[in-house]
Design a protein around this motif. Sequence first.
Motif, short mmCIF file in Angstrom:
data_model
loop_
_atom_site.label_atom_id
_atom_site.label_comp_id
_atom_site.label_asym_id
_atom_site.label_seq_id
_atom_site.Cartn_x
_atom_site.Cartn_y
_atom_site.Cartn_z
N ASP A 1 0.84 -1.20 0.00
CA ASP A 1 0.00 0.00 0.00
C ASP A 1 0.88 1.25 0.00
O ASP A 1 1.58 1.53 0.97
N PHE A 2 0.81 2.03 -1.08
CA PHE A 2 1.64 3.22 -1.19
C PHE A 2 1.26 4.28 -0.15
O PHE A 2 2.09 5.12 0.22
N LEU B 1 1.91 0.74 -10.10
CA LEU B 1 1.59 0.79 -8.68
C LEU B 1 1.12 2.18 -8.27
O LEU B 1 0.14 2.33 -7.53
N VAL B 2 1.84 3.21 -8.74
CA VAL B 2 1.48 4.58 -8.38
C VAL B 2 0.13 4.95 -8.99
O VAL B 2 -0.71 5.58 -8.32
N ALA B 3 -0.11 4.55 -10.23
CA ALA B 3 -1.39 4.85 -10.88
C ALA B 3 -2.53 4.20 -10.11
O ALA B 3 -3.60 4.81 -9.92
N ALA B 4 -2.33 2.96 -9.66
CA ALA B 4 -3.37 2.26 -8.89
C ALA B 4 -3.61 2.96 -7.56
O ALA B 4 -4.75 3.09 -7.10
N ALA B 5 -2.53 3.44 -6.94
CA ALA B 5 -2.66 4.13 -5.65
C ALA B 5 -3.37 5.47 -5.81
O ALA B 5 -4.16 5.86 -4.95
N ARG B 6 -3.10 6.16 -6.93
CA ARG B 6 -3.71 7.47 -7.17
C ARG B 6 -5.15 7.34 -7.68
O ARG B 6 -5.92 8.29 -7.58
N GLY B 7 -5.46 6.16 -8.24
CA GLY B 7 -6.79 6.00 -8.79
C GLY B 7 -7.85 5.79 -7.76
O GLY B 7 -9.03 5.96 -8.02
#
Length: 300
Positions: free
Chosen positions: A254-255, A294-300
Motif C-alpha cells: 500500500d503506497f 503501482l502509483v497509478a493504482a494508488a492514485r486511482g
Amino acid sequence: MSLTLHERAQYAGAPLASPAPAPAWTLSVRGLGKIYGDTSEESIAGTGPEFGTAVSPNTGAIVAAWGVDLDVAPGEALGVIGESGSGKSTVLRCIAGDEPATAGEMLFTDHGGSTERLDQLSPTERRRMRISDISVVYQDPALGLTMDVSAGGNVADPLTAAGWRNFGRIRSRATELLQRTEVPIARMDHPVKAFSGGMKQRVQIAKSLANDPSLLLLDEPTTGLDASVAAGVLDLMRGLLEETNVAAIVVSHDFSVIEMLTTRVIVMQHGRVVEAGLTDQLLEDPQHPYSQQLVAAARG
C-alpha cells in the motif's frame, strides 16, 4: 551446481560491495537472495521481471528474492513495496532471521556501534539479537503476541528475556510503553485475545519497543484493519519513528502506508528490485513501468 555466497551475489549482478561508513547505517544488505528449492545457477536463469515469473522454468524452484541491496540509517524509515509475491516479505523475514538467506551479506550496527554479520550468526545468536536489537511488528498480531497473556505481560516478555528482574521496573516500563501506544492502562492486565485488531497492533508495537531496538521491521502493519483504525495506527507509528532514533524497514503493498512512514523506498517485482529512490520523488515521477502501475493504482 551449487554457488558460493560470493558467486551467487556476483551472478545476481550485485557484487559484495563495501557498505557505507559505519556511522551512516544501521543495516547494510548486499546481494540478498532467497531460493526455495534447487539453489543452483540453473534455478536463477529465466526468472525475474523480464521473464514475468519468480518460478524457475528449469528446476521449478522459487526465486523469492535475488540480488537485493538496501541500506537504512538510524532515524530513517525505508519502504519496500510490491504486490503479493514480489519478494518484499521474504526480504524482511531473512533480515529478521525467520528465514535463512540463500545468498548475500547483511551487516548490522547497533546503537553502541558494534557491527555483526547477521547472515553468519547462529540460531542462538539470532534469538539474542531479536531480544535486544531487532524487533518485528507482524501483519498478524498472533505472530508477535501471546494471545492468552495480558497486554502488560506481552510487553514484559522481552524485558525479562533481556535480564530484567525487578517487578516494579518491569511494570513501570510496560505501563510507559502502553501509554505511548495509546493502549488504555485500565486494560493492561486483560488478555490480548479480547482486544480489537487495532488494539492488538498497538500492543505489538509497544512490545517491539520494549528494549529500545536499533532496527524495527514492520511487515504490512495495517493490512486487515478498518481504514479509520489503520489511520490511527499509522499516525502512532509515524510519531514513534519521529521521536526515536530507530532505523525502520516498512514492508507494504500500500503506497499510502509507504508515503506516510518512509523517506526512501525500493520497489520489488518477481523477486528483484526494479526501482529505488526518495519516496516523494518516486510517487511523483516513477520511472519503471511496474512502479508506474503501482502509483497509478494508488492514485486511482
